[in-house]
Motif scaffolding. Sequence first.
Motif, short mmCIF file in Angstrom:
data_model
loop_
_atom_site.label_atom_id
_atom_site.label_comp_id
_atom_site.label_asym_id
_atom_site.label_seq_id
_atom_site.Cartn_x
_atom_site.Cartn_y
_atom_site.Cartn_z
N GLY A 278 0.79 -1.24 0.00
CA GLY A 278 0.00 0.00 0.00
C GLY A 278 0.81 1.28 0.00
O GLY A 278 0.31 2.34 -0.39
N ALA A 279 2.07 1.21 0.44
CA ALA A 279 2.88 2.44 0.47
C ALA A 279 2.99 3.05 -0.93
O ALA A 279 2.98 4.27 -1.08
CB ALA A 279 4.26 2.13 1.04
N VAL A 280 3.08 2.19 -1.94
CA VAL A 280 3.17 2.69 -3.32
C VAL A 280 1.86 3.35 -3.72
O VAL A 280 1.84 4.42 -4.35
CB VAL A 280 3.51 1.53 -4.29
N LEU A 281 0.74 2.74 -3.33
CA LEU A 281 -0.57 3.33 -3.64
C LEU A 281 -0.66 4.73 -3.04
O LEU A 281 -1.15 5.67 -3.66
CB LEU A 281 -1.69 2.47 -3.06
N ARG A 282 -0.18 4.84 -1.80
CA ARG A 282 -0.27 6.12 -1.11
C ARG A 282 0.62 7.19 -1.73
O ARG A 282 0.36 8.39 -1.58
CB ARG A 282 0.08 5.92 0.37
N GLN A 283 1.67 6.79 -2.43
CA GLN A 283 2.52 7.77 -3.13
C GLN A 283 1.77 8.38 -4.30
O GLN A 283 2.06 9.48 -4.73
CB GLN A 283 3.78 7.07 -3.69
N GLY A 373 -4.83 -2.10 5.76
CA GLY A 373 -5.62 -1.07 5.08
C GLY A 373 -6.22 -1.52 3.76
O GLY A 373 -7.28 -1.05 3.36
N GLY A 374 -5.56 -2.44 3.05
CA GLY A 374 -6.07 -2.91 1.76
C GLY A 374 -7.25 -3.87 1.90
O GLY A 374 -7.95 -4.15 0.92
N ALA A 375 -7.48 -4.37 3.12
CA ALA A 375 -8.52 -5.38 3.31
C ALA A 375 -9.92 -4.83 3.08
O ALA A 375 -10.85 -5.57 2.74
CB ALA A 375 -8.42 -5.96 4.73
#
Length: 415
Positions: A278-283, A373-375
Amino acid sequence: LGERLYLGMDFGTSGARFALIDKRGTIHAEGKREYPHFMSEEKVDWARSWKATLFSLLEDIPSHLRKLVASISIDGTSATTLIVDSNTGEPLWRPLLYNESCPDALPTVKSIAPPNHTVCSGSSTLCKLVSWWENDDSNKKSALLLHQADWLLWLLHGKLGVSDYNNALKVGYDPELESYPPWLLSQPYSQLLPSVRAPGTSIGHLKEDIRSDFGTTDSIAAFLAARATQPGKAVTSLGSTLAIKLLSTTRIEDARFGVYSHRLDDKWLVGGASNTGGAVLRQIFTDEQLVKLSEQINPMEASLLDYYPLQTIGERFPVADPNMAPRLDPRPESEVEFLHGILESIARIEAKAYSLLKDLGATQVDEVFTAGGGAKNEKWTKIRERVLGLPVSRATQTEAAYGAALLALRGTDEK
Ligand code: ADP
Protein backbone atom coordinates in the motif's frame (compact mmCIF):
# COMPACT_ATOMS: atom_id res chain seq x y z
CA LEU A 1 -20.52 -10.85 37.03
CA GLY A 2 -17.59 -12.93 38.16
CA GLU A 3 -16.71 -14.09 34.66
CA ARG A 4 -13.02 -14.67 33.97
CA LEU A 5 -11.42 -12.39 31.39
CA TYR A 6 -8.26 -12.72 29.31
CA LEU A 7 -5.96 -9.83 28.58
CA GLY A 8 -3.87 -9.47 25.43
CA MET A 9 -1.30 -6.70 25.08
CA ASP A 10 0.40 -5.83 21.80
CA PHE A 11 3.60 -3.77 21.94
CA GLY A 12 3.97 -2.39 18.42
CA THR A 13 6.37 0.04 16.84
CA SER A 14 4.87 3.35 17.97
CA GLY A 15 2.58 2.37 20.81
CA ALA A 16 0.79 -0.45 22.59
CA ARG A 17 -2.77 -1.75 22.67
CA PHE A 18 -4.77 -4.04 24.86
CA ALA A 19 -7.84 -6.19 24.33
CA LEU A 20 -9.78 -7.84 27.12
CA ILE A 21 -11.94 -10.80 26.07
CA ASP A 22 -14.09 -13.47 27.65
CA LYS A 23 -13.93 -17.16 26.84
CA ARG A 24 -16.22 -16.74 23.83
CA GLY A 25 -13.86 -14.16 22.34
CA THR A 26 -16.16 -11.21 22.98
CA ILE A 27 -14.30 -7.98 23.66
CA HIS A 28 -15.06 -6.30 27.00
CA ALA A 29 -12.53 -3.48 26.82
CA GLU A 30 -9.90 -2.16 24.42
CA GLY A 31 -7.44 0.67 24.50
CA LYS A 32 -4.19 2.05 23.23
CA ARG A 33 -1.35 4.37 24.22
CA GLU A 34 1.51 5.93 22.31
CA TYR A 35 4.95 5.43 23.84
CA PRO A 36 5.86 8.51 25.92
CA HIS A 37 9.45 8.76 24.57
CA PHE A 38 11.38 9.29 27.79
CA MET A 39 14.83 10.58 26.91
CA SER A 40 18.19 9.63 28.32
CA GLU A 41 21.44 11.07 26.98
CA GLU A 42 19.55 12.53 24.01
CA LYS A 43 18.19 9.14 22.96
CA VAL A 44 14.79 7.63 23.58
CA ASP A 45 14.93 5.39 26.64
CA TRP A 46 12.78 2.66 25.13
CA ALA A 47 12.85 0.31 28.10
CA ARG A 48 11.48 3.03 30.36
CA SER A 49 8.93 4.13 27.76
CA TRP A 50 7.60 0.57 27.29
CA LYS A 51 7.46 -0.02 31.01
CA ALA A 52 5.48 3.16 31.60
CA THR A 53 3.10 2.21 28.77
CA LEU A 54 2.58 -1.26 30.22
CA PHE A 55 1.43 0.15 33.54
CA SER A 56 -0.61 2.95 31.95
CA LEU A 57 -2.53 0.38 29.90
CA LEU A 58 -3.17 -1.77 32.99
CA GLU A 59 -4.56 1.34 34.67
CA ASP A 60 -6.68 2.09 31.61
CA ILE A 61 -8.63 -1.13 32.17
CA PRO A 62 -11.74 -0.27 34.15
CA SER A 63 -11.07 -1.51 37.69
CA HIS A 64 -14.21 -3.67 37.89
CA LEU A 65 -12.93 -5.57 34.83
CA ARG A 66 -9.29 -5.60 35.90
CA LYS A 67 -10.28 -7.69 38.91
CA LEU A 68 -11.57 -10.40 36.56
CA VAL A 69 -8.38 -10.82 34.53
CA ALA A 70 -7.42 -14.50 34.70
CA SER A 71 -4.35 -14.34 32.50
CA ILE A 72 -2.25 -11.96 30.44
CA SER A 73 -0.41 -12.51 27.21
CA ILE A 74 2.00 -9.97 25.72
CA ASP A 75 3.41 -9.82 22.22
CA GLY A 76 6.30 -7.60 21.21
CA THR A 77 8.04 -6.76 17.95
CA SER A 78 10.08 -9.69 16.75
CA ALA A 79 13.85 -9.42 17.26
CA THR A 80 13.64 -6.45 19.62
CA THR A 81 16.37 -7.41 22.04
CA LEU A 82 17.42 -6.42 25.55
CA ILE A 83 20.59 -7.38 27.34
CA VAL A 84 19.85 -7.17 31.05
CA ASP A 85 21.57 -7.85 34.34
CA SER A 86 20.58 -11.39 35.31
CA ASN A 87 20.22 -10.40 38.97
CA THR A 88 18.26 -7.19 38.73
CA GLY A 89 16.65 -7.35 35.26
CA GLU A 90 17.92 -3.82 34.55
CA PRO A 91 19.06 -3.22 30.96
CA LEU A 92 22.87 -3.23 30.60
CA TRP A 93 22.60 -1.66 27.16
CA ARG A 94 19.97 0.26 25.25
CA PRO A 95 17.38 -2.08 23.67
CA LEU A 96 18.21 -3.07 20.10
CA LEU A 97 15.06 -2.50 18.07
CA TYR A 98 13.39 -4.97 15.67
CA ASN A 99 14.57 -3.12 12.54
CA GLU A 100 18.11 -2.33 13.70
CA SER A 101 20.80 -4.12 11.81
CA CYS A 102 24.15 -5.29 13.15
CA PRO A 103 26.01 -6.15 9.94
CA ASP A 104 29.31 -6.20 11.90
CA ALA A 105 28.17 -9.51 13.44
CA LEU A 106 27.10 -11.16 10.17
CA PRO A 107 30.45 -12.76 9.25
CA THR A 108 30.67 -14.40 12.70
CA VAL A 109 27.05 -15.54 12.62
CA LYS A 110 27.33 -16.90 9.07
CA SER A 111 30.44 -18.84 10.06
CA ILE A 112 28.60 -20.76 12.80
CA ALA A 113 25.00 -21.11 11.50
CA PRO A 114 23.78 -23.42 8.70
CA PRO A 115 23.41 -21.73 5.28
CA ASN A 116 20.29 -19.56 4.81
CA HIS A 117 19.34 -19.92 8.47
CA THR A 118 16.98 -17.23 9.83
CA VAL A 119 19.78 -15.84 12.02
CA CYS A 120 21.80 -14.97 8.89
CA SER A 121 20.23 -11.53 8.59
CA GLY A 122 21.77 -8.42 10.10
CA SER A 123 18.63 -7.65 12.12
CA SER A 124 18.34 -11.12 13.68
CA THR A 125 18.47 -11.37 17.45
CA LEU A 126 21.63 -13.46 17.20
CA CYS A 127 23.45 -10.76 15.21
CA LYS A 128 22.41 -8.27 17.91
CA LEU A 129 23.72 -10.57 20.65
CA VAL A 130 27.03 -11.21 18.89
CA SER A 131 27.48 -7.51 18.11
CA TRP A 132 26.95 -6.63 21.78
CA TRP A 133 29.22 -9.46 22.91
CA GLU A 134 32.04 -8.29 20.67
CA ASN A 135 31.68 -4.56 21.38
CA ASP A 136 30.55 -3.93 24.94
CA ASP A 137 32.92 -4.20 27.90
CA SER A 138 30.35 -4.42 30.68
CA ASN A 139 30.18 -7.44 32.93
CA LYS A 140 29.30 -10.37 30.70
CA LYS A 141 29.06 -12.92 33.50
CA SER A 142 25.78 -11.66 34.85
CA ALA A 143 24.22 -10.72 31.51
CA LEU A 144 21.03 -12.19 30.12
CA LEU A 145 19.30 -11.81 26.75
CA LEU A 146 15.57 -11.11 26.73
CA HIS A 147 13.12 -10.20 24.00
CA GLN A 148 10.83 -7.21 24.43
CA ALA A 149 7.81 -9.35 25.41
CA ASP A 150 9.91 -11.46 27.81
CA TRP A 151 11.12 -8.36 29.58
CA LEU A 152 7.67 -6.78 29.85
CA LEU A 153 6.23 -10.04 31.19
CA TRP A 154 9.07 -10.22 33.71
CA LEU A 155 7.87 -6.89 35.10
CA LEU A 156 4.59 -8.66 35.83
CA HIS A 157 5.62 -12.15 36.95
CA GLY A 158 9.16 -11.58 38.23
CA LYS A 159 10.75 -14.72 36.72
CA LEU A 160 13.83 -13.67 34.83
CA GLY A 161 15.14 -15.59 31.83
CA VAL A 162 12.05 -17.09 30.20
CA SER A 163 11.06 -16.77 26.54
CA ASP A 164 8.87 -18.59 23.99
CA TYR A 165 9.46 -20.36 20.64
CA ASN A 166 8.24 -17.46 18.53
CA ASN A 167 10.44 -14.84 20.10
CA ALA A 168 13.45 -17.16 20.34
CA LEU A 169 13.36 -18.17 16.66
CA LYS A 170 15.54 -15.29 15.48
CA VAL A 171 18.22 -15.99 18.07
CA GLY A 172 18.52 -19.51 16.63
CA TYR A 173 16.23 -21.61 18.82
CA ASP A 174 14.92 -24.72 17.06
CA PRO A 175 11.22 -25.16 17.90
CA GLU A 176 11.18 -28.59 16.25
CA LEU A 177 13.96 -30.00 18.46
CA GLU A 178 12.68 -27.81 21.29
CA SER A 179 16.21 -26.72 22.10
CA TYR A 180 18.98 -24.40 21.02
CA PRO A 181 21.07 -26.17 18.35
CA PRO A 182 24.57 -27.48 19.22
CA TRP A 183 26.30 -24.90 16.96
CA LEU A 184 24.79 -22.18 19.16
CA LEU A 185 25.23 -23.89 22.53
CA SER A 186 28.95 -24.25 21.88
CA GLN A 187 29.39 -20.44 21.71
CA PRO A 188 30.60 -18.55 24.79
CA TYR A 189 27.56 -16.22 24.71
CA SER A 190 25.10 -19.12 24.84
CA GLN A 191 25.04 -18.62 28.64
CA LEU A 192 22.99 -15.47 27.98
CA LEU A 193 20.17 -17.31 26.21
CA PRO A 194 16.81 -17.47 27.98
CA SER A 195 15.01 -20.76 28.58
CA VAL A 196 12.21 -21.30 26.10
CA ARG A 197 8.63 -22.53 26.40
CA ALA A 198 5.77 -23.01 23.94
CA PRO A 199 3.81 -19.78 23.35
CA GLY A 200 0.74 -19.82 25.53
CA THR A 201 2.46 -21.85 28.25
CA SER A 202 1.98 -20.28 31.61
CA ILE A 203 5.23 -18.75 32.82
CA GLY A 204 4.22 -17.65 36.23
CA HIS A 205 1.78 -15.81 38.37
CA LEU A 206 1.36 -12.09 38.48
CA LYS A 207 3.45 -10.62 41.23
CA GLU A 208 0.93 -9.67 43.91
CA ASP A 209 -1.67 -11.91 42.42
CA ILE A 210 -2.53 -15.32 41.08
CA ARG A 211 -2.68 -14.84 37.33
CA SER A 212 -0.52 -16.28 34.60
CA ASP A 213 1.28 -14.56 31.76
CA PHE A 214 2.39 -15.69 28.31
CA GLY A 215 4.46 -14.23 25.49
CA THR A 216 4.74 -14.27 21.70
CA THR A 217 5.63 -11.93 18.79
CA ASP A 218 3.42 -9.32 17.13
CA SER A 219 2.99 -11.11 13.80
CA ILE A 220 1.98 -14.35 15.50
CA ALA A 221 -0.54 -12.51 17.63
CA ALA A 222 -2.02 -10.88 14.52
CA PHE A 223 -2.37 -14.28 12.87
CA LEU A 224 -4.02 -15.76 15.94
CA ALA A 225 -6.48 -12.85 15.88
CA ALA A 226 -7.75 -13.96 12.46
CA ARG A 227 -8.58 -17.38 13.97
CA ALA A 228 -7.28 -19.25 10.94
CA THR A 229 -6.74 -22.58 12.66
CA GLN A 230 -6.56 -25.18 9.86
CA PRO A 231 -3.50 -25.97 7.69
CA GLY A 232 -3.98 -24.25 4.32
CA LYS A 233 -5.54 -21.13 5.87
CA ALA A 234 -3.54 -17.98 5.32
CA VAL A 235 -3.53 -14.32 6.22
CA THR A 236 -2.32 -11.68 3.77
CA SER A 237 -1.52 -8.32 5.35
CA LEU A 238 -2.04 -5.49 2.88
CA GLY A 239 -0.56 -2.59 4.82
CA SER A 240 2.35 -0.45 3.74
CA THR A 241 3.94 -3.69 2.60
CA LEU A 242 2.54 -7.08 1.62
CA ALA A 243 3.15 -9.91 4.08
CA ILE A 244 1.74 -13.40 3.99
CA LYS A 245 1.43 -16.06 6.64
CA LEU A 246 0.27 -19.60 5.99
CA LEU A 247 -0.55 -22.37 8.45
CA SER A 248 1.37 -25.42 7.26
CA THR A 249 2.03 -28.94 8.47
CA THR A 250 5.62 -28.61 7.25
CA ARG A 251 8.29 -26.20 8.30
CA ILE A 252 10.05 -23.91 5.78
CA GLU A 253 13.18 -21.83 6.33
CA ASP A 254 14.95 -19.86 3.63
CA ALA A 255 16.84 -16.69 4.59
CA ARG A 256 17.29 -15.76 0.91
CA PHE A 257 13.58 -14.88 0.80
CA GLY A 258 13.21 -13.95 4.45
CA VAL A 259 10.95 -17.00 4.82
CA TYR A 260 10.80 -18.74 8.17
CA SER A 261 8.37 -20.75 10.24
CA HIS A 262 7.02 -20.17 13.68
CA ARG A 263 5.78 -23.15 15.62
CA LEU A 264 2.11 -23.12 16.59
CA ASP A 265 1.32 -26.26 18.60
CA ASP A 266 1.99 -29.12 16.16
CA LYS A 267 1.86 -26.91 13.05
CA TRP A 268 3.99 -24.23 11.44
CA LEU A 269 3.17 -20.67 10.60
CA VAL A 270 5.18 -19.98 7.46
CA GLY A 271 5.66 -16.36 6.45
CA GLY A 272 7.35 -14.03 4.02
CA ALA A 273 7.21 -10.33 3.23
CA SER A 274 7.43 -8.47 -0.07
CA ASN A 275 8.41 -4.82 -0.44
CA THR A 276 5.36 -4.14 -2.59
CA GLY A 277 2.13 -2.97 -0.96
CA GLY A 278 0.00 0.00 0.00
CA ALA A 279 2.88 2.44 0.47
CA VAL A 280 3.17 2.69 -3.32
CA LEU A 281 -0.57 3.33 -3.64
CA ARG A 282 -0.27 6.12 -1.11
CA GLN A 283 2.52 7.77 -3.13
CA ILE A 284 0.14 8.07 -6.08
CA PHE A 285 -3.40 8.29 -4.65
CA THR A 286 -5.06 9.61 -1.52
CA ASP A 287 -7.17 7.12 0.44
CA GLU A 288 -10.30 8.96 -0.81
CA GLN A 289 -9.16 8.60 -4.41
CA LEU A 290 -8.52 4.92 -3.79
CA VAL A 291 -12.13 4.47 -2.70
CA LYS A 292 -13.61 6.52 -5.60
CA LEU A 293 -11.47 5.01 -8.35
CA SER A 294 -11.89 1.47 -7.03
CA GLU A 295 -15.67 1.80 -7.32
CA GLN A 296 -15.28 2.09 -11.08
CA ILE A 297 -13.08 -0.98 -11.52
CA ASN A 298 -14.59 -4.11 -13.03
CA PRO A 299 -12.81 -6.80 -11.02
CA MET A 300 -13.95 -9.63 -13.30
CA GLU A 301 -11.91 -8.20 -16.14
CA ALA A 302 -8.17 -8.91 -16.08
CA SER A 303 -5.86 -5.91 -16.36
CA LEU A 304 -3.07 -6.55 -18.81
CA LEU A 305 -0.85 -3.87 -17.27
CA ASP A 306 2.19 -5.63 -15.88
CA TYR A 307 3.73 -3.59 -13.06
CA TYR A 308 6.00 -4.27 -10.14
CA PRO A 309 5.04 -1.57 -7.63
CA LEU A 310 7.92 -0.84 -5.23
CA GLN A 311 8.78 2.26 -3.22
CA THR A 312 12.50 1.87 -3.77
CA ILE A 313 14.87 -0.48 -5.57
CA GLY A 314 15.02 -4.05 -4.29
CA GLU A 315 12.76 -6.99 -3.58
CA ARG A 316 13.32 -10.04 -1.36
CA PHE A 317 10.16 -12.14 -1.55
CA PRO A 318 8.82 -13.89 -3.65
CA VAL A 319 11.87 -12.94 -5.74
CA ALA A 320 15.17 -12.18 -4.03
CA ASP A 321 16.64 -9.38 -6.12
CA PRO A 322 18.27 -6.42 -4.33
CA ASN A 323 18.54 -4.62 -7.70
CA MET A 324 14.93 -4.97 -8.83
CA ALA A 325 13.66 -1.60 -10.04
CA PRO A 326 10.07 -0.41 -9.47
CA ARG A 327 7.99 -0.80 -12.64
CA LEU A 328 4.90 1.38 -13.08
CA ASP A 329 4.73 2.04 -16.78
CA PRO A 330 3.14 2.38 -19.24
CA ARG A 331 0.76 4.68 -17.37
CA PRO A 332 -2.63 4.74 -19.10
CA GLU A 333 -4.62 7.96 -19.36
CA SER A 334 -7.41 6.57 -17.25
CA GLU A 335 -6.71 6.72 -13.50
CA VAL A 336 -9.15 3.83 -13.02
CA GLU A 337 -7.20 1.65 -15.43
CA PHE A 338 -3.92 2.67 -13.77
CA LEU A 339 -5.18 1.71 -10.30
CA HIS A 340 -6.65 -1.51 -11.68
CA GLY A 341 -3.24 -2.37 -13.15
CA ILE A 342 -1.48 -1.73 -9.83
CA LEU A 343 -3.99 -3.71 -7.77
CA GLU A 344 -3.87 -6.59 -10.23
CA SER A 345 -0.05 -6.55 -10.31
CA ILE A 346 0.15 -6.68 -6.50
CA ALA A 347 -2.34 -9.58 -6.60
CA ARG A 348 -0.03 -11.41 -9.04
CA ILE A 349 2.89 -10.90 -6.64
CA GLU A 350 0.70 -12.28 -3.84
CA ALA A 351 -0.14 -15.33 -5.98
CA LYS A 352 3.52 -15.84 -6.74
CA ALA A 353 4.33 -15.58 -3.03
CA TYR A 354 1.88 -18.36 -2.14
CA SER A 355 3.16 -20.49 -4.97
CA LEU A 356 6.75 -20.00 -3.80
CA LEU A 357 5.80 -21.20 -0.31
CA LYS A 358 4.30 -24.28 -1.93
CA ASP A 359 7.45 -24.85 -4.01
CA LEU A 360 9.51 -24.59 -0.84
CA GLY A 361 7.35 -27.40 0.60
CA ALA A 362 4.56 -25.68 2.57
CA THR A 363 0.98 -26.91 2.76
CA GLN A 364 -1.05 -25.65 -0.23
CA VAL A 365 -3.10 -22.57 0.62
CA ASP A 366 -6.90 -23.01 0.32
CA GLU A 367 -8.32 -19.82 1.83
CA VAL A 368 -6.98 -16.33 2.42
CA PHE A 369 -8.04 -13.86 5.11
CA THR A 370 -6.96 -10.27 4.68
CA ALA A 371 -5.71 -7.76 7.23
CA GLY A 372 -4.42 -4.18 6.90
CA GLY A 373 -5.62 -1.07 5.08
CA GLY A 374 -6.07 -2.91 1.76
CA ALA A 375 -8.52 -5.38 3.31
CA LYS A 376 -11.42 -2.95 3.11
CA ASN A 377 -11.18 -2.65 -0.68
CA GLU A 378 -13.86 -5.04 -1.95
CA LYS A 379 -12.90 -4.65 -5.60
CA TRP A 380 -9.33 -5.58 -4.78
CA THR A 381 -10.61 -8.61 -2.84
CA LYS A 382 -12.50 -9.73 -5.97
CA ILE A 383 -9.46 -9.18 -8.18
CA ARG A 384 -7.37 -11.21 -5.74
CA GLU A 385 -9.94 -14.03 -5.69
CA ARG A 386 -9.70 -14.27 -9.46
CA VAL A 387 -5.90 -14.04 -9.62
CA LEU A 388 -5.29 -16.38 -6.66
CA GLY A 389 -8.10 -18.75 -7.62
CA LEU A 390 -9.06 -18.93 -3.93
CA PRO A 391 -11.73 -17.65 -1.57
CA VAL A 392 -10.56 -14.33 -0.09
CA SER A 393 -12.25 -12.44 2.73
CA ARG A 394 -11.52 -9.79 5.27
CA ALA A 395 -10.35 -11.09 8.66
CA THR A 396 -12.93 -10.08 11.25
CA GLN A 397 -10.32 -9.47 13.93
CA THR A 398 -6.82 -8.36 13.01
CA GLU A 399 -5.54 -6.60 16.11
CA ALA A 400 -2.49 -8.32 17.54
CA ALA A 401 -3.79 -7.43 21.01
CA TYR A 402 -6.88 -9.56 20.29
CA GLY A 403 -4.68 -12.46 19.21
CA ALA A 404 -2.61 -12.09 22.37
CA ALA A 405 -5.83 -12.22 24.40
CA LEU A 406 -6.80 -15.46 22.61
CA LEU A 407 -3.40 -16.84 23.57
CA ALA A 408 -4.03 -15.88 27.19
CA LEU A 409 -7.36 -17.70 26.97
CA ARG A 410 -5.83 -20.74 25.27
CA GLY A 411 -3.15 -21.01 27.92
CA THR A 412 -5.78 -21.43 30.60
CA ASP A 413 -7.55 -24.22 28.68
CA GLU A 414 -10.95 -22.67 28.86
CA LYS A 415 -11.66 -22.34 25.16
P1 ADP B 1 0.59 -0.08 7.98
O1 ADP B 1 1.38 -1.21 7.38
O2 ADP B 1 1.27 1.25 7.75
O3 ADP B 1 0.09 -0.33 9.36
P2 ADP B 1 -2.27 -0.09 7.23
O4 ADP B 1 -2.66 -1.48 7.53
O5 ADP B 1 -2.74 1.01 8.12
O6 ADP B 1 -0.68 0.03 7.02
O7 ADP B 1 -2.74 0.23 5.75
C1 ADP B 1 -2.39 1.41 5.12
C2 ADP B 1 -2.30 1.18 3.63
O8 ADP B 1 -3.57 0.82 3.12
C3 ADP B 1 -1.85 2.41 2.91
O9 ADP B 1 -0.57 2.20 2.34
C4 ADP B 1 -2.92 2.66 1.85
O10 ADP B 1 -2.34 2.87 0.57
C5 ADP B 1 -3.72 1.37 1.84
N1 ADP B 1 -5.15 1.66 1.63
C6 ADP B 1 -5.93 2.49 2.30
N2 ADP B 1 -7.17 2.52 1.77
C7 ADP B 1 -7.16 1.66 0.73
C8 ADP B 1 -8.12 1.24 -0.23
N3 ADP B 1 -9.37 1.70 -0.23
N4 ADP B 1 -7.72 0.35 -1.16
C9 ADP B 1 -6.47 -0.12 -1.18
N5 ADP B 1 -5.54 0.23 -0.31
C10 ADP B 1 -5.87 1.11 0.64
